[in-house]
Design an enzyme around this catalytic site. Structure first.
Site, PDB file in Angstrom:
ATOM      1  CB  THR A 133      -0.916   0.057   1.322  1.00 26.48           C
ATOM      2  OG1 THR A 133      -1.745  -1.171   1.208  1.00 26.48           O
ATOM      3  CG2 THR A 133      -1.889   1.147   1.311  1.00 26.48           C
ATOM      4  CG  ASN A 180      -2.515  -6.227   0.485  1.00 27.27           C
ATOM      5  OD1 ASN A 180      -1.890  -6.927  -0.412  1.00 27.27           O
ATOM      6  ND2 ASN A 180      -1.551  -5.426   1.477  1.00 27.27           N
TER       7      ASN A 180
END
Lengths: 241, 241
Positions: free
Chosen positions: A13, A177
């Site tokens: 991320t 995710n």
């Protein structure tokens, strides 16, 4: 309720886990792609297996043993001259290109705490945010070590209130995710999913390890917990507030 | 202690999960390999995510939603004319070629109960053993439905004593799946790992979905719980007793 905390996943991320690729290819010529992808897939599997086995061995350990698995799977005998530099690179992953600018803009705007909640061990995360300079932009870096569980176990997300004093409806959770999106949504946060490369169609021709990884991790899970927002880059977050 | 029960994993151990490939290729030409592999990888991921989320939705549900995931990932819109026949094929998977002969020889030898312990739902397993005729050779088919957890959670392996009255040191557990080997060994069984294709080196050239699957599932996990025995086929088990 107004959002009082933006909480970011780290690996995948804010940080590009595939930035270990060049070093892996240098040490294991022709096998960088395969080893990098198997490593990351197995590393995550091991977090879930630890929770299923009702054990907790931290992400430092799991990152090391999943690297051994990946090397052997690719026909490379793990030796310290390979594993040491690769694990060290994991402590100095490249942030995504827009990460620093996005966190800087959010910090300047004010009104929200900015923090990481990650599967990473305390030691790994501490090195990572320091090496990348993101520590100067974050109010806190929270490791699941505090819960002795891995995401998406609810005890991990509960660390946000324990550490920052934020209620569920004051939190916007940001992750690329799918399993983490599902876990954060299941827990009760507002969730922004950052779509890292998942939206581009498959290239024609053989589907290799990098594509498999992208398909498995870059698509929304079908478990019934969908994000509230989808963004293409971290710099789009400020527009949601 | 003498072994009084041989307990088999079903999917990947007695039954070839990739026997859905031909039907998938027929319904989604050119994408059979990709969809089959993503389906199975995601199906297992979802079992572990369910345990992490502290939820239990059974294998029927997870098999269906992971199929939807796999189809979408491969650019195919899930519709009933694809999902229905594929799920039905999952109730009628091909047993591995030596499965019937091996179970037959073990039954003839006597002295040990023969059973399945599987992530499959009660309904799926019931159809599977009936359609393949293995039901006539087995003393019991045990679903993790009884524990409302998925392997490798210890509650699943505890079903063996509850159902068959066997103590840990009376059980030989047989699985091809590394995570299941780890779970059974962690629980305290004797474990035989059946190496399904994992031992052959990677073919030269691009590494595709089937190879990735084989590398991830066909190699021993590096979590510290290793099998007691390694066999190449189910027919080798009788020699261990």
């Amino acid at each position: 309720m107004p959002i009082k905390g933006l909480i970011f996943d780290a690996y995948g991320t804010l940080y590009d886990v595939h930035s270990v690729h060049a070093k892996t290819e240098e040490l294991c010529p022709g096998k960088g792609d395969l080893i990098t992808q198997i490593w990351r897939l197995k590393q995550l599997e091991y977090t879930w297996l630890q929770t299923s086995l009702q054990e907790y061995r931290d992400f430092t350990y799991l990152t090391q043993v999943s690297l051994e698995f990946a090397l052997r799977a690719a026909g490379v005998e793990p030796s310290e001259n390979i594993t040491k530099p690769l694990f060290e690179k994991y402590l100095d992953l490249d942030p995504y290109p827009e990460a620093k600018e996005a966190l800087g803009a959010l910090k300047k705007r004010g009104g929200s705490q900015l923090a990481i909640l990650s599967n990473g061990s305390t030691a790994m995360l501490s090195a990572l945010v320091k090496n990348s300079g993101l520590d100067a932009l974050l109010n806190a870096t929270i490791s699941v070590d505090g819960a002795r569980k891995f995401k998406p176990h609810p005890d991990c997300y509960a660390l946000i209130e324990k550490t920052l004093g934020l209620k569920n409806d004051e939190v916007m959770f940001v992750s690329s995710n799918g399993f983490d999106v599902a876990g954060a949504k299941h827990f009760g946060f507002k969730v922004a999913w950052i779509r890292r490369g998942g939206s581009t169609p498959l290239p024609p021709g053989p589907v290799g390890p990098a594509q498999i990884y992208r398909l498995l991790r870059g698509n929304p899970e079908t478990l019934g917990y969908l994000q509230d927002y989808t963004v293409a880059a971290l710099t789009d977050l400020v527009g949601l507030l």
